[in-house]
Motif scaffolding. Structure first.
Motif, PDB file in Angstrom:
ATOM      1  N   LEU A   7       0.861  -1.181   0.000  1.00 16.65           N
ATOM      2  CA  LEU A   7       0.000   0.000   0.000  1.00 16.65           C
ATOM      3  C   LEU A   7       0.900   1.235   0.000  1.00 16.65           C
ATOM      4  O   LEU A   7       1.856   1.324   0.766  1.00 16.65           O
ATOM      5  CB  LEU A   7      -0.914   0.000   1.215  1.00 16.65           C
ATOM      6  CG  LEU A   7      -1.754  -1.271   1.391  1.00 16.65           C
ATOM      7  CD1 LEU A   7      -2.699  -1.127   2.581  1.00 16.65           C
ATOM      8  CD2 LEU A   7      -2.528  -1.609   0.135  1.00 16.65           C
ATOM      9  N   ILE A   8       0.585   2.175  -0.890  1.00 17.35           N
ATOM     10  CA  ILE A   8       1.441   3.345  -1.109  1.00 17.35           C
ATOM     11  C   ILE A   8       0.574   4.595  -1.004  1.00 17.35           C
ATOM     12  O   ILE A   8      -0.445   4.711  -1.688  1.00 17.35           O
ATOM     13  CB  ILE A   8       2.083   3.289  -2.509  1.00 17.35           C
ATOM     14  CG1 ILE A   8       2.848   1.979  -2.693  1.00 17.35           C
ATOM     15  CG2 ILE A   8       2.958   4.508  -2.762  1.00 17.35           C
ATOM     16  CD1 ILE A   8       3.051   1.577  -4.142  1.00 17.35           C
ATOM     17  N   VAL A  66       6.577   5.577   0.375  1.00 16.76           N
ATOM     18  CA  VAL A  66       6.580   6.672  -0.591  1.00 16.76           C
ATOM     19  C   VAL A  66       7.802   6.724  -1.503  1.00 16.76           C
ATOM     20  O   VAL A  66       7.765   7.406  -2.525  1.00 16.76           O
ATOM     21  CB  VAL A  66       6.399   8.052   0.111  1.00 16.76           C
ATOM     22  CG1 VAL A  66       5.014   8.171   0.722  1.00 16.76           C
ATOM     23  CG2 VAL A  66       7.486   8.308   1.135  1.00 16.76           C
ATOM     24  N   THR A  67       8.880   6.003  -1.153  1.00 17.57           N
ATOM     25  CA  THR A  67      10.077   6.076  -1.994  1.00 17.57           C
ATOM     26  C   THR A  67      10.322   4.771  -2.737  1.00 17.57           C
ATOM     27  O   THR A  67       9.907   3.694  -2.304  1.00 17.57           O
ATOM     28  CB  THR A  67      11.340   6.412  -1.163  1.00 17.57           C
ATOM     29  OG1 THR A  67      11.636   5.319  -0.297  1.00 17.57           O
ATOM     30  CG2 THR A  67      11.153   7.699  -0.364  1.00 17.57           C
ATOM     31  N   ARG A  71      10.172   0.667  -1.393  1.00 13.91           N
ATOM     32  CA  ARG A  71       9.402  -0.336  -2.135  1.00 13.91           C
ATOM     33  C   ARG A  71      10.300  -1.423  -2.704  1.00 13.91           C
ATOM     34  O   ARG A  71       9.917  -2.596  -2.746  1.00 13.91           O
ATOM     35  CB  ARG A  71       8.593   0.343  -3.240  1.00 13.91           C
ATOM     36  CG  ARG A  71       7.546   1.301  -2.699  1.00 13.91           C
ATOM     37  CD  ARG A  71       6.614   1.805  -3.760  1.00 13.91           C
ATOM     38  NE  ARG A  71       7.224   2.609  -4.794  1.00 13.91           N
ATOM     39  CZ  ARG A  71       7.171   3.937  -4.851  1.00 13.91           C
ATOM     40  NH1 ARG A  71       6.588   4.627  -3.896  1.00 13.91           N
ATOM     41  NH2 ARG A  71       7.709   4.581  -5.872  1.00 13.91           N
ATOM     42  N   LYS A  72      11.517  -1.045  -3.140  1.00 19.08           N
ATOM     43  CA  LYS A  72      12.429  -2.021  -3.747  1.00 19.08           C
ATOM     44  C   LYS A  72      12.721  -3.166  -2.788  1.00 19.08           C
ATOM     45  O   LYS A  72      12.719  -4.336  -3.192  1.00 19.08           O
ATOM     46  CB  LYS A  72      13.732  -1.351  -4.184  1.00 19.08           C
ATOM     47  CG  LYS A  72      14.716  -2.340  -4.810  1.00 19.08           C
ATOM     48  CD  LYS A  72      15.937  -1.683  -5.375  1.00 19.08           C
ATOM     49  CE  LYS A  72      16.940  -2.606  -5.996  1.00 19.08           C
ATOM     50  NZ  LYS A  72      16.601  -3.966  -6.270  1.00 19.08           N
ATOM     51  N   GLU A  73      12.988  -2.860  -1.543  1.00 18.25           N
ATOM     52  CA  GLU A  73      13.263  -3.908  -0.559  1.00 18.25           C
ATOM     53  C   GLU A  73      12.097  -4.891  -0.472  1.00 18.25           C
ATOM     54  O   GLU A  73      12.302  -6.100  -0.435  1.00 18.25           O
ATOM     55  CB  GLU A  73      13.515  -3.293   0.819  1.00 18.25           C
ATOM     56  CG  GLU A  73      14.819  -2.549   0.925  1.00 18.25           C
ATOM     57  CD  GLU A  73      15.016  -1.932   2.298  1.00 18.25           C
ATOM     58  OE1 GLU A  73      14.490  -2.478   3.293  1.00 18.25           O
ATOM     59  OE2 GLU A  73      15.709  -0.903   2.379  1.00 18.25           O
ATOM     60  N   ALA A 121       8.692  13.577  -0.302  1.00 20.14           N
ATOM     61  CA  ALA A 121       9.459  12.371  -0.658  1.00 20.14           C
ATOM     62  C   ALA A 121       8.722  11.462  -1.643  1.00 20.14           C
ATOM     63  O   ALA A 121       9.340  10.594  -2.262  1.00 20.14           O
ATOM     64  CB  ALA A 121       9.786  11.573   0.608  1.00 20.14           C
ATOM     65  N   LEU A 122       7.424  11.671  -1.806  1.00 19.35           N
ATOM     66  CA  LEU A 122       6.590  10.752  -2.585  1.00 19.35           C
ATOM     67  C   LEU A 122       7.024  10.652  -4.045  1.00 19.35           C
ATOM     68  O   LEU A 122       7.135  11.649  -4.755  1.00 19.35           O
ATOM     69  CB  LEU A 122       5.125  11.204  -2.535  1.00 19.35           C
ATOM     70  CG  LEU A 122       4.135  10.385  -3.363  1.00 19.35           C
ATOM     71  CD1 LEU A 122       4.031   8.959  -2.834  1.00 19.35           C
ATOM     72  CD2 LEU A 122       2.763  11.052  -3.346  1.00 19.35           C
ATOM     73  N   VAL A 123       7.275   9.414  -4.461  1.00 20.99           N
ATOM     74  CA  VAL A 123       7.527   9.090  -5.863  1.00 20.99           C
ATOM     75  C   VAL A 123       6.448   8.088  -6.260  1.00 20.99           C
ATOM     76  O   VAL A 123       6.303   7.042  -5.628  1.00 20.99           O
ATOM     77  CB  VAL A 123       8.925   8.455  -6.058  1.00 20.99           C
ATOM     78  CG1 VAL A 123       9.124   8.024  -7.500  1.00 20.99           C
ATOM     79  CG2 VAL A 123      10.008   9.414  -5.612  1.00 20.99           C
TER      80      VAL A 123
END
Length: 158
Positions: A7-8, A66-67, A71-73, A121-123
């Protein structure tokens, strides 16, 4: 299908309500908000996601996420454990989040500075991050959720 749902969105964007209404029956919940007393919440989050996915249970991670780095992890972890990784982007306006946050009490209320930092920071997520599926989630009239498939061109326009 075992799924890792990420969830983002900003604080008070509706992530927890979306989880309760759409994922609670099928997904275990992992949230750093539930790990406030843990000295290493990121490590504990990884451990809980791993335990659930390894046991064959789908998981939803309810943090701001948000980054791309955060999310990558999660995306890498989900894929390494054979899960389908789905992102749910709760597209809420900062003003709406500030209003909903102001209605919260106690530990559920986030200092406004936290929302301003998160929006800075949100991407927005993208398939290029490794998601198997992505969805826009909006809040419709009456508090219902409008879930639509992700379209990259729409995402880049805002």
């Amino acid at each position: 299908m075992i799924e890792l749902a990420i969830l983002i969105g900003l604080q008070a964007s509706g992530k927890s309500s979306f989880y309760r209404r759409h994922l609670a029956v099928t997904h275990a919940l992992v949230s750093k908000d539930l790990l406030r007393n843990n000295r290493r919440p990121a490590r504990r989050q990884t451990q809980l996601v791993t335990e659930n996915l390894t046991a064959g249970r789908s998981v939803a991670v309810d943090n701001t996420n948000v980054t791309v780095e955060l999310r990558k992890e999660l995306i890498d972890l989900g894929h390494s454990l054979g899960a389908t990784v789905t992102g749910y982007y709760l597209a809420a306006k900062l003003a709406d989040c500030l209003t909903r946050n102001a209605e919260r009490t106690g530990k559920n209320r986030v200092p406004d500075v936290g929302l301003f930092a998160a929006v800075k920071a949100l991407v927005r997520p993208a398939y290029s991050e490794g998601f198997d599926r992505l969805f826009f989630v909006g809040i419709a009239d009456g508090g219902a959720f409008d879930v639509r498939p992700w379209v990259e061109e729409e995402a880049s326009r805002g």
